[in-house]
Design a protein around this motif. Structure first.
Motif, short mmCIF file in Angstrom:
data_model
loop_
_atom_site.label_atom_id
_atom_site.label_comp_id
_atom_site.label_asym_id
_atom_site.label_seq_id
_atom_site.Cartn_x
_atom_site.Cartn_y
_atom_site.Cartn_z
N GLN A 27 -23.34 3.28 2.29
CA GLN A 27 -24.62 3.90 2.69
C GLN A 27 -24.73 5.36 2.22
O GLN A 27 -25.83 5.87 2.08
N LEU A 55 -15.98 1.43 10.77
CA LEU A 55 -17.05 2.32 11.26
C LEU A 55 -16.53 3.74 11.18
O LEU A 55 -15.46 4.04 11.71
N ASP A 67 -17.83 4.01 1.78
CA ASP A 67 -19.07 4.25 2.54
C ASP A 67 -20.28 3.94 1.68
O ASP A 67 -20.92 4.86 1.14
N PHE A 93 -19.40 1.22 7.84
CA PHE A 93 -20.78 1.60 8.19
C PHE A 93 -20.76 3.03 8.70
O PHE A 93 -19.80 3.44 9.37
N ALA A 148 -27.03 -0.56 9.30
CA ALA A 148 -25.70 -1.17 9.14
C ALA A 148 -25.85 -2.67 8.90
O ALA A 148 -25.19 -3.25 8.02
N THR A 159 -26.97 -3.40 5.46
CA THR A 159 -25.87 -3.16 4.52
C THR A 159 -24.90 -4.34 4.54
O THR A 159 -24.41 -4.78 3.50
#
Ligand code: ADE
Ligand code: ZN
Length: 346
Positions: free
Chosen positions: A106, A171, A104, A143, A152, A155
């Protein structure tokens, strides 16, 4: 069914792929303390027992509320390497010969950690696993669905220079009010860039079956993570079977975020010929790595050894390996089964 010790030994030795594993979900409390010390980060909890006592989840949202804050100890490329390396060693001890691991970015870039620290550290561990453990290890960039589609997309753009280190995109995170369709443009772009696609369709979410329909008809995924609510719609089950898509199920995780393992659904789909696979999801939080999940499901649902062999075969069928590598691993599974006197699935 085999006696408990024989079952454990058989399940651990079975060559298998793990296809649903969040690297951040492998952060064991001991490593968390070591990384906190290395990075000078004070932690609220002082003992492993205190950390484990905070693992009080009843659903996906309450799990994620514990999961994200724990990541603050991950800062440098070495930290990400050490996390993935610890998982890969554990996986090797549980019969994993191939793994496609989620991460992940983010959750880290949002805290100011550079993207290259995350992917660089994870990639170093993956390469090392091949050389030192004989495990093939790939990365899937996920994302966060509770962030915006624009975030997203940016990224994805940040990941493009590293595309040779990524096998696909996924996801994850909080599904409530964050349907697959929110990310249609991001996944269309990822597909155009050559990535394979998967998405979480978590268990018993509001709108689960609609989300499963979207991933199949609007997004065109190559696999579904969890997705066992598909049993509610036989037409979608038929579609998944026709396309030969895998479902990456996580029985022990299911028993933490819902009231059961969902063994009836998993085993029902398995017996219908769907490429159901068994995986660990976030093993540091749910207390079971992948072979432990095979054992838990077999004990709970009374699986035969031949059905365990089918699950291991499915883990390669549903993988994103080349057809030749898939076939070679399946031959390894069959050899193992025959050497143990277990009949092969027909
Ligand atoms: N992130 C980590 N584990 C997850 C899961 N099981 N579902 C959604 N997001 C996650
Ligand atoms: Zn997951």
């Amino acid at each position: 069914m085999t006696a408990p010790e024989a079952l454990t030994s058989f399940a651990y030795g079975l060559p298998k792929a793990e296809l649903h594993l969040h690297l951040e979900g492998t952060l064991e409390p001991e490593l968390k303390f070591a990384l906190a010390e290395r990075n000078g980060i004070p932690l609220a909890q002082k003992t492993v027992e205190e950390v484990k006592a905070s693992y009080d989840f009843t659903d996906l949202t309450s799990f994620l509320a514990v999961y994200y804050p724990a990541m603050e100890v991950l800062q440098t490329a070495d930290d990400f390497h050490d996390l993935a390396w610890a998982y890969l060693r554990k996986a090797a001890s549980q019969g994993v010969v191939h793994t496609e691991m989620f991460f992940d970015p983010q959750a880290h870039t949002g805290r100011g950690v550079p993207f290259e620290n995350v992917i660089g550290g994870y990639r170093r561990a993956a390469v090392r696993a091949e050389a030192e453990l004989g495990i093939s290890a790939e990365l899937i960039l996920c994302f966060l669905r509770d962030f915006t589609a624009e975030h997203a997309m940016s990224t994805l753009m940040e990941a493009l220079p590293y595309r040779q280190w990524l096998v696909g995109v996924g996801l994850d995170s909080d599904e409530r009010d964050n349907p697959p369709s929110k990310f249609a443009a991001v996944f269309a772009r990822a597909k155009a860039e050559g990535f394979l696609l998967t998405m979480h369709c978590d268990i018993d979410q509001p709108g689960s079956i609609g989300h499963i329909r979207q991933v199949l008809t609007e997004i065109g995924v190559d696999r579904i993570d969890h997705g066992t609510n598909i049993v509610e719609d036989p037409e979608l089950v038929a579609l998944v079977k026709e396309r030969g898509l895998g479902l990456t199920c996580c029985p022990v995780s299911n028993s933490f975020v819902t009231e059961q393992m969902k063994s009836d659904e998993i085993v029902g789909l398995l017996r219908e010929g769907i490429a159901v696979t068994v995986n660990s999801d976030d093993p540091a939080y749910f207390g079971g790595y992948v072979a432990d999940n095979y054992v838990a499901l077999a004990e709970h649902a009374g699986l035969t050894d031949t059905e365990l062999v089918q699950l291991a075969i499915n883990s390669f069928t549903a993988s994103w390996l080349t057809p030749a590598r898939r076939a070679a691993y399946i031959a390894q599974v069959e050899q193992y089964a025959l050497a143990q006197g277990v009949p092969l699935p027909v």
